[in-house]
Design a protein around this motif. Structure first.
Motif, PDB file in Angstrom:
ATOM      1  N   LYS A 341      37.531  38.432  36.350  1.00 55.36           N
ATOM      2  CA  LYS A 341      37.824  39.833  36.037  1.00 55.36           C
ATOM      3  C   LYS A 341      37.687  40.700  37.280  1.00 55.36           C
ATOM      4  O   LYS A 341      38.444  41.661  37.463  1.00 55.36           O
ATOM      5  CB  LYS A 341      36.905  40.352  34.939  1.00 55.36           C
ATOM      6  CG  LYS A 341      37.277  41.766  34.448  1.00 55.36           C
ATOM      7  CD  LYS A 341      36.383  42.228  33.331  1.00 55.36           C
ATOM      8  CE  LYS A 341      36.772  43.631  32.881  1.00 55.36           C
ATOM      9  NZ  LYS A 341      38.068  43.659  32.165  1.00 55.36           N
ATOM     10  N   GLY A 342      36.714  40.361  38.142  1.00 53.36           N
ATOM     11  CA  GLY A 342      36.569  41.133  39.371  1.00 53.36           C
ATOM     12  C   GLY A 342      37.787  41.045  40.264  1.00 53.36           C
ATOM     13  O   GLY A 342      38.238  42.050  40.831  1.00 53.36           O
ATOM     14  N   LEU A 343      38.358  39.854  40.408  1.00 53.86           N
ATOM     15  CA  LEU A 343      39.568  39.700  41.204  1.00 53.86           C
ATOM     16  C   LEU A 343      40.742  40.446  40.563  1.00 53.86           C
ATOM     17  O   LEU A 343      41.508  41.138  41.242  1.00 53.86           O
ATOM     18  CB  LEU A 343      39.896  38.212  41.349  1.00 53.86           C
ATOM     19  CG  LEU A 343      41.118  37.850  42.190  1.00 53.86           C
ATOM     20  CD1 LEU A 343      40.976  38.384  43.610  1.00 53.86           C
ATOM     21  CD2 LEU A 343      41.334  36.333  42.202  1.00 53.86           C
ATOM     22  N   ALA A 344      40.872  40.301  39.229  1.00 58.70           N
ATOM     23  CA  ALA A 344      41.936  41.009  38.526  1.00 58.70           C
ATOM     24  C   ALA A 344      41.766  42.522  38.648  1.00 58.70           C
ATOM     25  O   ALA A 344      42.741  43.266  38.841  1.00 58.70           O
ATOM     26  CB  ALA A 344      41.946  40.591  37.053  1.00 58.70           C
ATOM     27  N   TRP A 345      40.526  42.999  38.548  1.00 58.52           N
ATOM     28  CA  TRP A 345      40.234  44.433  38.661  1.00 58.52           C
ATOM     29  C   TRP A 345      40.610  44.959  40.047  1.00 58.52           C
ATOM     30  O   TRP A 345      41.223  46.026  40.169  1.00 58.52           O
ATOM     31  CB  TRP A 345      38.755  44.654  38.372  1.00 58.52           C
ATOM     32  CG  TRP A 345      38.269  46.059  38.478  1.00 58.52           C
ATOM     33  CD1 TRP A 345      38.578  47.100  37.650  1.00 58.52           C
ATOM     34  CD2 TRP A 345      37.368  46.590  39.466  1.00 58.52           C
ATOM     35  NE1 TRP A 345      37.923  48.248  38.051  1.00 58.52           N
ATOM     36  CE2 TRP A 345      37.173  47.958  39.161  1.00 58.52           C
ATOM     37  CE3 TRP A 345      36.706  46.040  40.554  1.00 58.52           C
ATOM     38  CZ2 TRP A 345      36.338  48.786  39.920  1.00 58.52           C
ATOM     39  CZ3 TRP A 345      35.874  46.856  41.310  1.00 58.52           C
ATOM     40  CH2 TRP A 345      35.698  48.208  40.992  1.00 58.52           C
ATOM     41  N   GLY A 346      40.275  44.206  41.085  1.00 57.57           N
ATOM     42  CA  GLY A 346      40.620  44.632  42.435  1.00 57.57           C
ATOM     43  C   GLY A 346      42.121  44.746  42.631  1.00 57.57           C
ATOM     44  O   GLY A 346      42.613  45.715  43.239  1.00 57.57           O
ATOM     45  N   ILE A 347      42.881  43.788  42.105  1.00 60.76           N
ATOM     46  CA  ILE A 347      44.345  43.847  42.213  1.00 60.76           C
ATOM     47  C   ILE A 347      44.891  45.035  41.437  1.00 60.76           C
ATOM     48  O   ILE A 347      45.759  45.782  41.918  1.00 60.76           O
ATOM     49  CB  ILE A 347      44.973  42.534  41.707  1.00 60.76           C
ATOM     50  CG1 ILE A 347      44.546  41.363  42.600  1.00 60.76           C
ATOM     51  CG2 ILE A 347      46.496  42.643  41.665  1.00 60.76           C
ATOM     52  CD1 ILE A 347      44.922  40.009  42.047  1.00 60.76           C
ATOM     53  N   ALA A 348      44.363  45.238  40.215  1.00 62.29           N
ATOM     54  CA  ALA A 348      44.859  46.317  39.362  1.00 62.29           C
ATOM     55  C   ALA A 348      44.546  47.694  39.931  1.00 62.29           C
ATOM     56  O   ALA A 348      45.303  48.648  39.718  1.00 62.29           O
ATOM     57  CB  ALA A 348      44.259  46.180  37.958  1.00 62.29           C
ATOM     58  N   LEU A 349      43.425  47.820  40.647  1.00 64.17           N
ATOM     59  CA  LEU A 349      43.047  49.124  41.202  1.00 64.17           C
ATOM     60  C   LEU A 349      44.124  49.709  42.099  1.00 64.17           C
ATOM     61  O   LEU A 349      44.313  50.936  42.141  1.00 64.17           O
ATOM     62  CB  LEU A 349      41.749  48.997  42.005  1.00 64.17           C
ATOM     63  CG  LEU A 349      40.440  48.860  41.241  1.00 64.17           C
ATOM     64  CD1 LEU A 349      39.279  48.699  42.208  1.00 64.17           C
ATOM     65  CD2 LEU A 349      40.203  50.053  40.329  1.00 64.17           C
ATOM     66  N   GLY A 350      44.832  48.874  42.825  1.00 64.78           N
ATOM     67  CA  GLY A 350      45.813  49.372  43.772  1.00 64.78           C
ATOM     68  C   GLY A 350      47.247  49.301  43.317  1.00 64.78           C
ATOM     69  O   GLY A 350      48.146  49.666  44.084  1.00 64.78           O
TER      70      GLY A 350
END
Length: 451
Positions: A341-350
């Protein structure tokens, strides 16, 4: 002849008189009344917005899998859902005014979303958040609040006063966000700390926002009971057994708060790099980022055998499950949740659209609970610390984050308060040190809510 020095309290007296004149002026009193009147329709619009978003989310992740014969969504379920989210979002970002709202990596700050950009922000949120873009509803809600407030100002012919428009937009956003952050208190503290104001300026801004958010909370409470609709607010109904924090909790809690801050900062750094990558060929790369988010979520389901919805959705429901049944999660499952989820969250943030805070709080809580097996580190202290540390790291507002954790912990907050405050401060300091770029380095990115 000597001049008599001015009394030491002369400046405070003048400030108090200035504040009194401001508060009693007819224009300011009309502004307070307008905030109360606007708070009700804005809260009503926000209620049906989050209610519809929650119902769509339930249909995508519960009703539809059951209709095709699955008790829970299968591991591959996020892949078509996120591809669809990318295909829907791409034309909104590239063609609609406002680009579907603020980028999540910029926090909750920035200029208010105006009436012209509001349709794109609402459409982006309702069309993609239920599909599992791992982001929260807080930023779209604030867009609804500010956009409707500014629209009302324009209709009333008062758009010529920029100060009144700014206050009303802030009040609208505060009324909207207070409905899912536990009430007017958390929203007001977030406003105080995020605005960076003091004295008369702070009071003049705070009163309209308190009135609007209190009116909004009343509307949300009433309509929630009357309609039976769920809105997915950030609440914890069941908590692990209470325990006073001791030396072991502080011994492990301080490095855990630092670890949470580093993880959140790494996610935000990935988001900034994603912003740079999606500036060219935005439509195609938006779809690619959404697909990558789906791959991360599916990987979580494959690794753990658990529902992909735990990683795909914004985090309120999963956070409540973690708090109520922490022993139902193995350390491996918590680590997989943080990683995927952390990796997905980082991608989604930008690249995608939504709010950054709720997913970050879930990531921090999962990290802290994964560390709670360490000798002397209890689950209840870990839960409290994880919430406050993650919120402080992602918002840059340690006081508001501590207040949010206190409100969520309820009756256990009194015992956990020293650890909550310590974790919030440690995470804030470590996040500031670990951040390599300044908050405004990427397109005016703002650290924190309202900065």
């Amino acid at each position: 002849m000597t001049t008599q020095p001015a009394p030491a309290n002369a400046v405070p007296d003048r400030a108090e008189q200035s504040l009194r004149r401001t508060l009693l002026s007819p224009g300011y009193l009309r502004l307070l009344l307008l905030c109360v009147l606007l708070g009700m329709p804005i809260a009503l619009a926000c209620f049906f917005f989050v209610g519809l978003q929650h119902e769509l989310q339930h249909w995508v992740w519960t009703a539809l899998p059951e209709a095709v014969g699955y008790d829970d969504p299968p591991w591959w379920w996020p892949l078509p859902a996120l591809v669809l989210a990318g295909l829907i979002l791409a034309p909104i970002v590239t063609r609609m005014p406002g680009g579907g709202g603020h980028l999540p990596v910029n926090g909750l700050g920035g200029a208010p979303v105006g009436p012209r950009a509001l349709p794109g922000a609402v459409l982006a949120a309702l069309a993609t958040l239920p599909l599992g873009v791992v982001l929260g509803p807080e930023a779209p809600l604030m867009a609804v609040g500010s956009g409707l407030a500014l629209l009302a100002v324009r209709r009333a012919g008062a758009a010529g006063d920029p100060k009144a428009s700014a206050v009303l937009a802030t009040a609208g956003s505060t009324a909207a966000i207070s409905t899912i952050l536990g009430g007017p208190v958390a929203a007001a503290v977030l406003l105080i700390e995020g605005a960076g104001l003091g004295g008369a300026q702070l009071v003049a801004l705070l009163l309209p926002c308190l009135l609007a958010s209190a009116t909004g909370a009343l509307v949300f409470t009433g309509f929630g009971q009357w309609t039976g609709l769920k809105i997915g607010a950030l609440t914890l109904h069941d908590l692990p057994p209470g325990a006073n924090p001791d030396a072991g909790d502080f011994l492990w809690g301080i490095p855990t708060a630092a670890l949470i801050a580093v993880l959140i900062t790494l996610g935000r750094g990935l988001g900034r790099r994603t912003v740079s990558w999606t500036r060219e060929r935005t439509a195609v790369r938006t779809v690619a980022c959404a697909t990558a988010v789906g791959v991360c979520v599916s990987a979580y389901a494959l690794i753990t055998g658990r529902s992909p919805a735990e990683a795909a959705l914004s985090g309120q429901a999963t956070l409540a499950e973690l708090a109520a049944h922490p022993h139902a999660w193995s350390v491996g499952a918590l680590v997989a949740l943080v990683a995927c989820k952390g990796l997905a969250w980082g991608i989604a943030l930008g690249s995608l659209r939504g709010g950054p805070i709720f997913p970050a709080v879930l990531l921090g809580t999962a990290t802290a609970l994964a560390c709670s097996g360490l000798p002397g580190f209890g689950m209840t202290p870990a839960l409290a610390l994880g919430i406050s540390a993650a919120a402080a790291a992602v918002t840059g507002l340690p006081l508001a984050s501590a207040v949010l954790a206190v409100l969520l912990m309820g009756g256990d907050a009194h015992d956990q308060m020293p650890l909550i405050v310590t974790g919030s401060v440690v995470a804030f300091v470590v996040a500031q040190v670990a951040r390599r770029t300044e908050p405004g380095a990427d397109g005016g990115a703002a650290t924190g809510a309202g900065r």
